[in-house]
Design an enzyme around this catalytic site. Sequence first.
Site, short mmCIF file in Angstrom:
data_model
loop_
_atom_site.label_atom_id
_atom_site.label_comp_id
_atom_site.label_asym_id
_atom_site.label_seq_id
_atom_site.Cartn_x
_atom_site.Cartn_y
_atom_site.Cartn_z
N HIS A 123 0.81 -1.22 0.00
CA HIS A 123 0.00 0.00 0.00
C HIS A 123 0.85 1.27 0.00
O HIS A 123 0.33 2.35 -0.29
CB HIS A 123 -0.96 0.02 1.20
CG HIS A 123 -2.27 -0.62 0.90
ND1 HIS A 123 -3.31 0.06 0.34
CD2 HIS A 123 -2.69 -1.91 1.07
CE1 HIS A 123 -4.34 -0.76 0.19
NE2 HIS A 123 -3.99 -1.95 0.62
N ASP A 127 -2.55 2.07 -4.14
CA ASP A 127 -3.80 2.05 -3.38
C ASP A 127 -4.68 0.90 -3.84
O ASP A 127 -4.50 0.35 -4.93
CB ASP A 127 -4.55 3.37 -3.55
CG ASP A 127 -3.89 4.52 -2.82
OD1 ASP A 127 -3.26 4.27 -1.77
OD2 ASP A 127 -3.99 5.65 -3.30
#
Length: 151
Positions: A123, A127
């Site tokens: 992450h 995203d």
Amino acid sequence: RALEDGIHQYKQVNLGIATALDNGLIVPVIHRADKLSIQALAYQASDLSKRARTNKLVSEELNGGTFTITSLGTTAVLNFNPVINVPEVAILGIGKTYTKLEFNERREIEERTKLQLSLSFDHRALDGYPAALFLTDLVNVIENPSLLVLY
């Protein structure tokens, strides 16, 4: 790639192909995979896996991966959570195909072949929404292979 000094973005895709050996797992890399045709990718993946199993890879073929594909399709495993190979930012897990009874568009029951995909990603570099869009595109190509001629 996630490195000690931060995230680095590369212009090419160096695709790791997780390959099971009797004594563990090895990940040979197809360098500049994004520049190859589907046929060339398939050939290189097969060639690297064969040479990995006979211990005939050179060190350059084991380094520089940016994304890995791993499959447990030859086992009874339908779904799993693959672990990212550092410093890569993502790995795609492919489970075993299976059949399932489902309703079609005409509300008739039919048997359909299913495949579960699992994407693990860092992450810090990506995203969830772009990752989901990638998986959506992949599903579309798997369900409609003629789309490959458009890429």
